[in-house]
Design a protein around this motif. Sequence first.
Motif, PDB file in Angstrom:
ATOM      1  N   ASP A  22       0.846  -1.194   0.000  1.00 14.57           N
ATOM      2  CA  ASP A  22       0.000   0.000   0.000  1.00 14.57           C
ATOM      3  C   ASP A  22       0.883   1.246   0.000  1.00 14.57           C
ATOM      4  O   ASP A  22       2.101   1.153  -0.167  1.00 14.57           O
ATOM      5  CB  ASP A  22      -0.970  -0.023   1.184  1.00 14.57           C
ATOM      6  N   ALA A  23       0.260   2.398   0.182  1.00 22.13           N
ATOM      7  CA  ALA A  23       0.980   3.673   0.120  1.00 22.13           C
ATOM      8  C   ALA A  23       2.147   3.730   1.105  1.00 22.13           C
ATOM      9  O   ALA A  23       3.164   4.356   0.830  1.00 22.13           O
ATOM     10  CB  ALA A  23       0.017   4.829   0.380  1.00 22.13           C
ATOM     11  N   ALA A  26       4.873   1.334  -0.783  1.00 21.00           N
ATOM     12  CA  ALA A  26       4.977   1.250  -2.250  1.00 21.00           C
ATOM     13  C   ALA A  26       6.338   1.682  -2.771  1.00 21.00           C
ATOM     14  O   ALA A  26       6.936   0.995  -3.617  1.00 21.00           O
ATOM     15  CB  ALA A  26       3.867   2.072  -2.907  1.00 21.00           C
ATOM     16  N   ASP A  55      -3.379  -1.515  -2.654  1.00 22.66           N
ATOM     17  CA  ASP A  55      -4.135  -0.323  -3.027  1.00 22.66           C
ATOM     18  C   ASP A  55      -3.561   0.246  -4.324  1.00 22.66           C
ATOM     19  O   ASP A  55      -2.693  -0.362  -4.955  1.00 22.66           O
ATOM     20  CB  ASP A  55      -4.157   0.704  -1.894  1.00 22.66           C
ATOM     21  N   SER A  57      -1.551   2.663  -4.838  1.00 19.23           N
ATOM     22  CA  SER A  57      -0.107   2.917  -4.760  1.00 19.23           C
ATOM     23  C   SER A  57       0.678   1.629  -4.956  1.00 19.23           C
ATOM     24  O   SER A  57       1.701   1.618  -5.638  1.00 19.23           O
ATOM     25  CB  SER A  57       0.260   3.532  -3.405  1.00 19.23           C
TER      26      SER A  57
END
Length: 114
Positions: A22-23, A26, A55, A57
């Motif tokens: 995820d962010a 990433a 997600d 990202s």
Amino acid sequence: MDLQTEIRGDALFVTVTEKRIDAAVAIQFKDKMRDVAENGPVRVVLDLCNVDFIDSSGLGAIVGTMKLLGKDRRFELAGLTPNVDKVFHLTRMDTVFTIHRSPQSAVAEISNAS
């Protein structure tokens, strides 16, 4: 971000041991992928069987890795969990990547191609 690597046949297998891409991870993921795959074989298989969540990202980081490898190398995915598979399907990225049911089926493709 921990990635485990192994050469199998003509391919570098990279296993993501994290539950999420995820962010928060990433950029770290993309940097690690560049490091492990930089001078490796033409074929790179990313094993995502441990990843439960991705997600936009994380998806961007995977696409970015494909671009980093360039057109002369093959970047394939394996072992997508249902949640991750859904993201690839909804974004139609399943039409961009070769996706194997499991790392074992990607290995079987190596054996059959020989």
